[in-house]
Design an enzyme around this catalytic site. Structure first.
Site, short mmCIF file in Angstrom:
data_model
loop_
_atom_site.label_atom_id
_atom_site.label_comp_id
_atom_site.label_asym_id
_atom_site.label_seq_id
_atom_site.Cartn_x
_atom_site.Cartn_y
_atom_site.Cartn_z
N SER A 131 38.17 34.26 39.94
CA SER A 131 39.33 34.82 39.25
C SER A 131 40.31 35.42 40.24
O SER A 131 39.90 35.95 41.30
CB SER A 131 38.83 35.93 38.32
OG SER A 131 39.90 36.68 37.81
N TYR A 137 33.82 44.12 36.85
CA TYR A 137 33.96 42.68 36.57
C TYR A 137 34.46 41.94 37.82
O TYR A 137 33.88 40.93 38.25
CB TYR A 137 34.93 42.46 35.39
CG TYR A 137 35.34 41.01 35.26
CD1 TYR A 137 34.45 40.04 34.80
CD2 TYR A 137 36.62 40.58 35.66
CE1 TYR A 137 34.81 38.70 34.73
CE2 TYR A 137 36.99 39.26 35.59
CZ TYR A 137 36.09 38.31 35.12
OH TYR A 137 36.45 36.99 35.06
N LYS A 165 32.75 38.91 40.59
CA LYS A 165 33.32 37.63 41.06
C LYS A 165 33.33 37.60 42.59
O LYS A 165 33.05 36.57 43.20
CB LYS A 165 34.72 37.43 40.48
CG LYS A 165 34.73 37.22 38.97
CD LYS A 165 33.94 35.98 38.55
CE LYS A 165 33.87 35.81 37.05
NZ LYS A 165 33.00 34.69 36.62
P1 NAD Z 1 34.28 33.05 27.27
O1 NAD Z 1 33.68 34.37 26.97
O2 NAD Z 1 35.09 32.38 26.21
O3 NAD Z 1 33.17 32.03 27.78
C1 NAD Z 1 31.97 32.43 28.39
C2 NAD Z 1 30.82 31.74 27.68
O4 NAD Z 1 29.60 32.12 28.31
C3 NAD Z 1 30.73 32.14 26.20
O5 NAD Z 1 30.58 30.98 25.42
C4 NAD Z 1 29.49 33.01 26.15
O6 NAD Z 1 28.82 32.92 24.90
C5 NAD Z 1 28.66 32.45 27.30
N1 NAD Z 1 27.73 33.42 27.87
C6 NAD Z 1 27.96 34.73 28.20
N2 NAD Z 1 26.85 35.29 28.68
C7 NAD Z 1 25.90 34.33 28.70
C8 NAD Z 1 24.54 34.30 29.10
N3 NAD Z 1 23.92 35.39 29.58
N4 NAD Z 1 23.85 33.14 28.97
C9 NAD Z 1 24.45 32.04 28.47
N5 NAD Z 1 25.73 32.00 28.07
C10 NAD Z 1 26.44 33.14 28.18
O7 NAD Z 1 35.16 33.23 28.60
P2 NAD Z 1 36.17 32.24 29.31
O8 NAD Z 1 37.52 32.85 29.24
O9 NAD Z 1 35.96 30.86 28.84
O10 NAD Z 1 35.68 32.41 30.81
C11 NAD Z 1 34.80 31.50 31.42
C12 NAD Z 1 34.59 31.90 32.86
O11 NAD Z 1 35.84 31.96 33.54
C13 NAD Z 1 33.92 33.25 33.05
O12 NAD Z 1 33.06 33.17 34.16
C14 NAD Z 1 35.10 34.16 33.36
O13 NAD Z 1 34.71 35.26 34.11
C15 NAD Z 1 35.99 33.23 34.17
N6 NAD Z 1 37.41 33.59 34.15
C16 NAD Z 1 38.07 33.74 32.96
C17 NAD Z 1 39.42 34.09 32.96
C18 NAD Z 1 40.18 34.32 31.68
O14 NAD Z 1 41.21 34.99 31.71
N7 NAD Z 1 39.74 33.78 30.54
C19 NAD Z 1 40.10 34.24 34.18
C20 NAD Z 1 39.39 34.06 35.36
C21 NAD Z 1 38.04 33.74 35.34
C1 WQD Z 2 48.97 40.16 31.31
C2 WQD Z 2 50.20 41.05 31.33
C3 WQD Z 2 49.73 43.38 30.98
C4 WQD Z 2 48.33 42.97 26.84
C5 WQD Z 2 43.05 40.15 32.83
C6 WQD Z 2 41.89 40.51 33.70
C7 WQD Z 2 41.62 39.46 34.72
C8 WQD Z 2 41.56 38.06 34.12
C9 WQD Z 2 42.59 37.80 33.07
C10 WQD Z 2 39.34 37.16 34.12
C11 WQD Z 2 50.00 42.37 32.08
C12 WQD Z 2 50.57 42.82 29.84
C13 WQD Z 2 48.83 42.70 28.12
C14 WQD Z 2 49.13 43.73 25.93
C15 WQD Z 2 50.85 43.89 27.63
N1 WQD Z 2 40.32 37.72 33.53
N2 WQD Z 2 50.07 43.15 28.50
N3 WQD Z 2 50.37 44.16 26.37
O1 WQD Z 2 45.86 41.81 33.27
O2 WQD Z 2 46.44 39.59 34.33
O3 WQD Z 2 44.19 39.98 33.65
O4 WQD Z 2 42.75 38.90 32.20
O5 WQD Z 2 39.06 36.95 35.24
O6 WQD Z 2 40.45 39.79 35.36
O7 WQD Z 2 42.18 41.74 34.36
O8 WQD Z 2 45.91 39.68 31.90
O9 WQD Z 2 46.61 39.09 29.63
O10 WQD Z 2 45.53 41.35 30.03
O11 WQD Z 2 47.85 40.94 30.87
O12 WQD Z 2 51.97 44.29 27.96
O13 WQD Z 2 48.74 44.01 24.80
O14 WQD Z 2 50.51 41.42 29.99
O15 WQD Z 2 50.15 44.69 31.29
O16 WQD Z 2 51.22 42.65 32.73
P1 WQD Z 2 45.64 40.37 33.33
P2 WQD Z 2 46.42 40.26 30.52
#
Ligand code: NAD
Ligand code: WQD
Length: 345
Positions: free
Chosen positions: A126, A150, A154
């Site tokens: 991430s 969190y 990562k």
């Molecule tokens: P999500 O929560 O929709 O998907 C994660 C999945 O993993 C879910 O289906 C959940 O049920 C499953 N899971 C959680 N714990 C588990 C366990 N112990 N055993 C088996 N399954 C388990 O999240 P997402 O947004 O699809 O994210 C997927 C990956 O990408 C994660 O590793 C997250 O950290 C990473 N990521 C997400 C974002 C984002 O903003 N969505 C950004 C950067 C990185």
């Molecule tokens: C985006 C922008 C907020 C909600 C988070 C995690 C990061 C990653 C993705 C997994 C910011 C603004 C948001 C609201 C707002 N996940 N905002 N009102 O902060 O980039 O990242 O999610 O790895 O780890 O920290 O994403 O969508 O929360 O915010 O004004 O109700 O929107 O301040 O500028 P962010 P976000």
């Protein structure tokens, strides 16, 4: 013969889109998910989308016994590892849960893979590993500055994988640092489905447009950005899914470990997101400006060239397409299915 892939977290938001992309690319994919944060009904919709049954193991990624028997049954060629907990604020309250699932789960998985002789993995990292970066757009060489448990998981995940590769060159690892995933599948059969109040911007705006929340709170308009609101690099989840296919095929072919940002290289502010969503949904999105959110970063934008050089990855979908697909999903029948499951992000 088709290569066999284990997709952990494959019922989740990014995992479900990646499942479709991998099957379309010809891989034979088994999903492992404990449905901690996903709806069971996703599986039927993935079957509808791909036209075939979804091989599924309902299990926890920390369960070494189940993992080992899955590897014995399927002889996977590689793993795409999404399963993790991902809510930043929750990670501050319950850090041990995050270390357990995100770090403990990764170690358990890697041990089972090693024992089975499977040494190819794509890992979900991430942009959060950059904390507040010195440079934007941010290059992969920027230092680790995780600001919460969190983010720390990562960083640790990446370090564990890098040390594994250093210890044994047979491992091939793809570390993908996602910026801000947004949007849904064109079919509106799968998408992001937060049941409680969403933490992230796009799903929150979607709920406001749908009339489920009265207004968006804009967290601060006094940042050093063009309109004062936070800027992010939103990437369409279908582009992101394709990035995983490219990473995987590169690992299986060249067996070269890589680390890349997955973003568009372009930033959009909160107010630009509101405007784009209003255009796409033809609904109003009322908002008011409130205080900055603790721990927020002013600007996250990817330096996106390395993914293009190494993987040939370029995003092709626009912000308008992210908003339009999100709205089609939110306004459609499937985003409300299976309200009984206990997902919460
Ligand atoms: P999500 O929560 O929709 O998907 C994660 C999945 O993993 C879910 O289906 C959940 O049920 C499953 N899971 C959680 N714990 C588990 C366990 N112990 N055993 C088996 N399954 C388990 O999240 P997402 O947004 O699809 O994210 C997927 C990956 O990408 C994660 O590793 C997250 O950290 C990473 N990521 C997400 C974002 C984002 O903003 N969505 C950004 C950067 C990185
Ligand atoms: C985006 C922008 C907020 C909600 C988070 C995690 C990061 C990653 C993705 C997994 C910011 C603004 C948001 C609201 C707002 N996940 N905002 N009102 O902060 O980039 O990242 O999610 O790895 O780890 O920290 O994403 O969508 O929360 O915010 O004004 O109700 O929107 O301040 O500028 P962010 P976000």
């Amino acid at each position: 013969m088709a290569e066999k892939i284990l997709l952990t977290g494959g019922a989740g938001y990014i995992g479900s889109h990646t499942y479709v992309a991998l099957v379309e690319a010809g891989y034979e994919v088994t999903i492992l998910d404990n449905f901690q944060n996903a709806n069971r009904s996703v599986i039927a919709r993935l079957e509808q989308l791909t036209g075939k049954p979804v091989p599924l193991a309902e299990a926890d990624v920390r369960d070494a016994t189940t993992l080992a028997s899955l590897f014995a049954d399927h002889q996977f060629d590689a793993v795409v590892h999404f399963a993790a907990l991902k809510a930043v604020a929750e990670s501050v309250e319950r850090p041990l849960d995050y270390f357990d699932v995100n770090i403990g789960g990764l170690i358990t998985l890697l041990r089972v893979m090693e024992a089975a002789g499977c040494r190819t993995i794509v890992f979900s990292s991430s942009a959060t590993v950059y904390g507040v970066p010195d440079e934007t757009p941010t290059p992969e060489t920027a230092e680790f500055r995780a600001m919460n448990p969190y983010g720390q998981t990562k960083v640790s995940g990446e370090q564990i994988l890098n040390q594994l590769v250093a210890a044994d060159a047979r491992w091939a690892v793809g570390i993908l640092r996602y910026f801000n995933p947004a949007g849904a599948h064109d079919s509106a059969l799968i998408g992001e489905d937060p049941r409680d109040t969403p933490n992230n911007l796009m799903p929150f705006i979607a709920k406001v447009a749908a009339g489920e929340h009265p207004e968006l709170q804009v967290f601060g308009d006094d940042y050093d950005t063009p309109d004062g609101t936070g800027v992010r690099d939103y990437i369409h989840v279908e582009d992101l899914a394709r990035g995983h296919v490219l990473s995987l095929s590169s690992l299986l072919g060249k067996r070269q470990t890589h680390l890349v940002n997955l973003g568009t290289g372009e930033g959009h502010s909160v107010l630009q997101m509101v405007a784009a969503y209003k255009r796409a949904s033809n609904r109003d999105v009322p908002y008011s400006v409130t205080a900055r959110r603790a721990g927020d970063v002013p600007v996250y934008v990817a330096q996106a060239e390395k993914a293009e050089e190494i993987l040939g990855f370029r995003t092709v979908r626009s912000l308008d397409e992210m908003c339009a697909s999100s709205w089609k999903w939110i306004a459609g029948p499937h985003s409300k299915e299976d309200p009984g499951s206990e997902g919460d992000a």
